[in-house]
Design an enzyme around this catalytic site. Structure first.
Site, PDB file in Angstrom:
ATOM      1  N   ASP A 106      -9.100 -10.757   5.677  1.00 38.51           N
ATOM      2  CA  ASP A 106      -8.041  -9.907   5.134  1.00 38.51           C
ATOM      3  C   ASP A 106      -7.975  -8.649   5.977  1.00 38.51           C
ATOM      4  O   ASP A 106      -8.866  -7.803   5.919  1.00 38.51           O
ATOM      5  CB  ASP A 106      -8.337  -9.565   3.666  1.00 38.51           C
ATOM      6  CG  ASP A 106      -7.157  -8.903   2.967  1.00 38.51           C
ATOM      7  OD1 ASP A 106      -6.225  -8.440   3.674  1.00 38.51           O
ATOM      8  OD2 ASP A 106      -7.142  -8.853   1.729  1.00 38.51           O
ATOM      9  N   ARG A 119      -5.535  -6.352   5.890  1.00 33.12           N
ATOM     10  CA  ARG A 119      -4.597  -5.365   5.344  1.00 33.12           C
ATOM     11  C   ARG A 119      -5.271  -4.008   5.132  1.00 33.12           C
ATOM     12  O   ARG A 119      -6.450  -3.940   4.795  1.00 33.12           O
ATOM     13  CB  ARG A 119      -4.024  -5.855   4.010  1.00 33.12           C
ATOM     14  CG  ARG A 119      -3.127  -7.061   4.134  1.00 33.12           C
ATOM     15  CD  ARG A 119      -2.712  -7.597   2.780  1.00 33.12           C
ATOM     16  NE  ARG A 119      -3.857  -8.145   2.041  1.00 33.12           N
ATOM     17  CZ  ARG A 119      -3.769  -8.674   0.833  1.00 33.12           C
ATOM     18  NH1 ARG A 119      -2.597  -8.719   0.224  1.00 33.12           N
ATOM     19  NH2 ARG A 119      -4.847  -9.159   0.232  1.00 33.12           N
TER      20      ARG A 119
END
Length: 363
Positions: free
Chosen positions: A245, A247
């Site tokens: 991930d 982000r």
């Protein structure tokens, strides 16, 4: 000749007297060496330079527009520019009491019409242009004066609210939102957030342009092909040399701060999102509302969990530090999982998402 030895590449002797001349200007005795070190330590040249400050995230709302919805409601769409990337991140805002500080700032040499065109107005706009006049911009002095008077009154009546709104921090997902992919629940989560906020009449969706958990659409489609070979969503990203991930939520935090929101009720299953947002110190998550998939919400075991949960640092840390599913999440198999179920199961078991798996799940 007195006993001589080397310290850090310099020749020194044990006592202070009768030192031989040193052609390289290095300390001749141990005492001189100590003085040399003290001088270096306390001189400005020896002070460790400060670490560079991380770049300050700066954002500015460029425009706002009212968007009526097919369901009979309406929202305001805010478009932001920033100093971190060239993407156009957005905020979808429900309710008139939430406003952008940067949008409301006066721009140099702008007129009342300039402010209205970029959405920096209060209340609802009134139609002041007839059908015959609609081919050009408003330039009638009387009409502009009317606009200024109307805006002055609307601004006086505007009042902010200190009630924490529902907030969803949502990352763009072309496949889930536009072509309705069943590989993820992103489109469903966005629709549900919009539905809840329209019902409440208030809320904010921060829409970040970080497709594919930050890897972009090109790499995301490559990951889909790896998933068809049997790899899960986390393994596929890693095999392509990407984080599970990637982000980040610094721009989201800046947008919430620009919208003057200090306390929020966050729609999320992701503990990392809560931790990142609160790490900036500007926004406090006072409640977490789970995002339960529609296909799971009929489960009696899950119905009891569809409620707001107070957010505490201990709870978030516990979730992040314990990614092993409890025995209750691995019951005897009864149901064959579809692609979205497998995706969500991986997010719970490998990424620590706070979502209870249905009791009839199997591999």
């Amino acid at each position: 000749m007195r006993p001589q030895f080397t310290l850090f590449g310099m020749n020194v002797v044990h006592d202070d007297g009768g030192a031989d001349n040193n052609d390289d200007n290095s300390p001749a005795t141990y005492a001189d060496y100590i003085k040399f070190l003290k001088k270096q330590v306390h001189s400005p040249a020896a002070v460790t330079p400060p670490l560079p400050e991380p770049p300050v995230i700066r954002i500015q709302c460029q425009v706002r527009a009212r968007i009526p919805t097919n369901e009979g409601g309406e929202m305001y769409l805010y478009l932001y520019k920033n100093n971190q990337d060239d993407k156009e991140h957005m905020a979808i805002v429900y309710g008139d009491d939430i406003r952008s500080r940067s949008l409301d700032c006066a721009w140099r040499d702008e007129t009342i019409l300039n402010r209205i065109v970029r959405g920096a107005y209060y209340g609802r706009l009134e139609q002041i242009v007839s059908e015959e006049e609609s081919r050009g911009l408003v330039n009638d002095e009387e009409a502009l004066t009317k606009l200024e008077a109307q805006q002055e009154i609307a601004k006086q009546h505007w009042k902010p609210s200190d009630v924490p709104p529902l907030v969803r921090i949502h990352s763009e997902c072309y496949t889930g939102e536009t072509v309705h992919s069943a590989r993820c629940d992103c489109g469903e989560q966005l629709d549900e957030a919009m539905r809840l906020m329209q019902v409440a009449g208030r809320g904010v969706i921060v829409y970040l342009r970080q497709e594919g958990r930050g890897i972009g659409l090109l790499e995301k489609l490559k990951a889909y092909n790896l998933q068809d070979l049997g790899h899960d969503t986390v393994a596929a990203n890693v095999l392509l040399n990407h984080p599970a991930d990637g982000r980040t939520y610094g721009i989201a935090n800046a947008i919430l701060e620009d919208l003057q929101l200090k306390r929020v009720r966050l729609l999320t299953n992701n503990p990392d999102k809560i931790q990142q947002i609160e790490s900036y110190g500007c926004v406090k998550v006072v409640e977490r509302h789970p995002m339960v998939p529609r296909s799971w919400s009929s489960s009696p075991a899950l119905d009891a969990h569809i409620h707001q949960e107070p957010v505490t640092p201990l709870r978030v840390a516990a979730i992040l530090n314990n990614l092993t599913p409890s025995p209750s999440t691995s019951p005897p198999p009864h149901k064959r999982l579809n692609e979205m179920d497998k995706y969500l199961k991986v997010k719970v078991e490998k990424m620590g998402h706070m979502l209870d798996l249905p009791s009839d799940f199997s591999s």
